[in-house]
Design an enzyme around this catalytic site. Structure first.
Site, PDB file in Angstrom:
ATOM      1  N   CYS A  50       6.982  -5.886   7.002  1.00 13.24           N
ATOM      2  CA  CYS A  50       6.772  -6.080   8.435  1.00 13.24           C
ATOM      3  C   CYS A  50       7.447  -7.345   8.949  1.00 13.24           C
ATOM      4  O   CYS A  50       7.493  -7.564  10.167  1.00 13.24           O
ATOM      5  CB  CYS A  50       5.282  -6.132   8.756  1.00 13.24           C
ATOM      6  SG  CYS A  50       4.377  -4.623   8.332  1.00 13.24           S
ATOM      7  N   HIS A  70      -3.733  -7.358   5.389  1.00 14.68           N
ATOM      8  CA  HIS A  70      -3.018  -6.774   4.256  1.00 14.68           C
ATOM      9  C   HIS A  70      -2.121  -5.643   4.754  1.00 14.68           C
ATOM     10  O   HIS A  70      -2.386  -5.037   5.808  1.00 14.68           O
ATOM     11  CB  HIS A  70      -3.991  -6.239   3.199  1.00 14.68           C
ATOM     12  CG  HIS A  70      -4.872  -7.297   2.617  1.00 14.68           C
ATOM     13  ND1 HIS A  70      -4.497  -8.099   1.560  1.00 14.68           N
ATOM     14  CD2 HIS A  70      -6.124  -7.693   2.965  1.00 14.68           C
ATOM     15  CE1 HIS A  70      -5.471  -8.935   1.259  1.00 14.68           C
ATOM     16  NE2 HIS A  70      -6.471  -8.714   2.107  1.00 14.68           N
ATOM     17  N   SER A 125       0.180   0.679   2.673  1.00 13.56           N
ATOM     18  CA  SER A 125       1.345   1.483   2.314  1.00 13.56           C
ATOM     19  C   SER A 125       1.293   2.865   2.957  1.00 13.56           C
ATOM     20  O   SER A 125       2.336   3.467   3.226  1.00 13.56           O
ATOM     21  CB  SER A 125       1.432   1.620   0.787  1.00 13.56           C
ATOM     22  OG  SER A 125       0.254   2.195   0.266  1.00 13.56           O
ATOM     23  N   CYS A 143      -0.133   3.634   6.051  1.00 11.60           N
ATOM     24  CA  CYS A 143       0.192   3.488   7.476  1.00 11.60           C
ATOM     25  C   CYS A 143       1.495   2.740   7.691  1.00 11.60           C
ATOM     26  O   CYS A 143       2.058   2.786   8.789  1.00 11.60           O
ATOM     27  CB  CYS A 143      -0.934   2.752   8.196  1.00 11.60           C
ATOM     28  SG  CYS A 143      -2.534   3.597   8.157  1.00 11.60           S
ATOM     29  N   CYS A 193       0.930  -3.836   8.711  1.00  6.88           N
ATOM     30  CA  CYS A 193      -0.053  -4.840   8.306  1.00  6.88           C
ATOM     31  C   CYS A 193      -1.293  -4.671   9.176  1.00  6.88           C
ATOM     32  O   CYS A 193      -1.187  -4.612  10.412  1.00  6.88           O
ATOM     33  CB  CYS A 193       0.525  -6.243   8.454  1.00  6.88           C
ATOM     34  SG  CYS A 193       1.662  -6.708   7.120  1.00  6.88           S
ATOM     35  N   HIS A 223      -7.875   2.110   3.181  1.00  3.51           N
ATOM     36  CA  HIS A 223      -7.349   3.290   3.884  1.00  3.51           C
ATOM     37  C   HIS A 223      -8.206   4.483   3.476  1.00  3.51           C
ATOM     38  O   HIS A 223      -8.295   4.824   2.294  1.00  3.51           O
ATOM     39  CB  HIS A 223      -5.887   3.539   3.523  1.00  3.51           C
ATOM     40  CG  HIS A 223      -5.291   4.687   4.287  1.00  3.51           C
ATOM     41  ND1 HIS A 223      -4.672   4.526   5.519  1.00  3.51           N
ATOM     42  CD2 HIS A 223      -5.235   6.010   4.009  1.00  3.51           C
ATOM     43  CE1 HIS A 223      -4.264   5.703   5.953  1.00  3.51           C
ATOM     44  NE2 HIS A 223      -4.586   6.619   5.064  1.00  3.51           N
ATOM     45  N   CYS A 224      -8.836   5.102   4.455  1.00  6.35           N
ATOM     46  CA  CYS A 224      -9.778   6.190   4.178  1.00  6.35           C
ATOM     47  C   CYS A 224      -9.121   7.544   4.452  1.00  6.35           C
ATOM     48  O   CYS A 224      -8.758   7.836   5.596  1.00  6.35           O
ATOM     49  CB  CYS A 224     -11.024   6.041   5.037  1.00  6.35           C
ATOM     50  SG  CYS A 224     -12.256   7.332   4.743  1.00  6.35           S
TER      51      CYS A 224
END
Length: 349
Positions: free
Chosen positions: A119, A128, A131, A133, A136, A143-144
């Site tokens: 980014c 953080h 990967s 989406c 940052c 990530h769900c």
């Protein structure tokens, strides 16, 4: 080039499969309970829990993850100089110069400025790179796949409410269907196709209740400790070293940081979290920025390793409220006492 584009499109479509599965299960449960079972005395409570569950689930899915503001991006000149430099030491010097006025208190494990090459920005505390989406995310938790979204600063409250209302929804359905489930096994239920809906409705509700209960309990514990899932496995590194409790202000203040000051909005899936996601109050920094400057000039440096520039910008009003009333802080465990006693040797150095 074309195959890569097609692959990305397929990945985006497949990422919605878990969400579609949950939506179908919820839609079927509504049909089975309202149409087939049709217990009028329970319908008011059922619809209330159903609406709150769907509302919070929708907000969790479609609230975009918050990203760092432009002030964390390198200037054009710094970016060009950073890309030209080949030595990591020189690159870190450029990053330190760019981060000197930013509200950053954490570093990498090697005491370097946290920078995202993807980014091309300096990472704020608790930020953080995701990967999935490919951005940052501020205060990223995880990530769900079940919501096809990153859970972070912008939607963490919605995610907690989604877990809570789905838990209550499953509990209510299982509890009210239990009597019909017992009649099914004792052959007292009329022989209609509705009995199969009753059978599967109880099993599905009970199964989801058990699985969600453990996840909800875990995240309640995280809120009480003011940690993210990532920070649980990898403690943030402050100037005095890694500290998993560095952002903890006590249970009540940790709760307010996520749900806000207005308790009447706590149970509604509307954004009320305190702060901007880029700057977080920490119990390790309790002094005024001017006091930090005076202390740093009057005491010799005692820390080893590369020096880290800390911000001179004051905290926001909401964050100052969280740092007020030091006597109300909850100190838990000897580790926090050691950090507190070592404050003057680290942040006043």
């Amino acid at each position: 080039m074309a195959p890569s584009h097609v692959l990305k499109c397929c990945q985006k479509v497949l990422a919605w499969v878990p969400v579609a599965f949950i939506a179908l299960v919820v839609a079927w449960s509504y049909y089975a309970y309202v149409v087939e079972l049709c217990v009028f005395v329970y319908l008011v409570v059922f619809h209330l829990s159903f609406v709150m569950f769907v509302w919070s689930y929708w907000k969790t899915i479609f609230t975009s993850p918050a990203s760092p503001s432009n002030e964390f991006c390198l200037s054009k000149a710094d970016k060009e100089q950073y890309e030209k430099e080949e030595r990591p030491e020189s690159q870190q010097e450029i990053l330190r110069r760019a981060a000197k006025d930013l509200p950053i208190y954490t570093t990498t494990a090697s005491r370097a400025i946290r920078y995202c090459d993807r980014c091309q920005l300096i990472k704020p505390d608790r930020c953080h790179h995701c990967s999935a989406c490919d951005i940052c995310v501020l205060k990223m938790d995880h990530h769900c796949p079940w919501v096809n979204n990153c859970v972070g600063f912008s939607n963490y409250k919605f995610f907690l409410l989604f877990l809570m209302y789905s838990l209550l929804y499953c509990l209510f359905v299982a509890a009210t269907v239990l009597q019909y489930f017992i009649k099914f096994w004792t052959n007292e239920l009329p022989d209609t196709h509705a009995k199969f809906h009753v059978l599967f409705l109880f099993f599905v509700a009970a199964m989801f209740f058990i699985s969600i209960l453990s996840l909800f309990s875990y995240h309640c514990w995280l809120v009480g400790k003011n940690r993210s899932t990532i920070e649980t496995f990898r403690a943030p590194t402050f100037r005095n070293g890694p500290d998993k409790n560095g952002f903890s202000l006590g249970c009540s203040k940790n709760l307010r940081e996520v749900f806000g000051d207005e308790k009447k909005y706590w149970l509604l899936p509307i954004f009320t979290s305190l702060g901007d996601g880029c700057n977080f109050p920490t119990r390790l920094v309790i002094m005024d920025p001017e006091q930090l400057t005076v202390s740093s000039q009057s005491e010799p440096a005692k820390s080893s390793g590369p020096s880290q520039s800390f911000p001179t910008r004051p905290l926001s009003e909401s964050q100052n409220r969280l740092l007020a009333s030091d006597s109300q802080w909850v100190e838990s465990g000897p580790e926090e006492e050691n950090v507190k006693s070592g404050f003057c040797n680290t942040f006043c150095a």
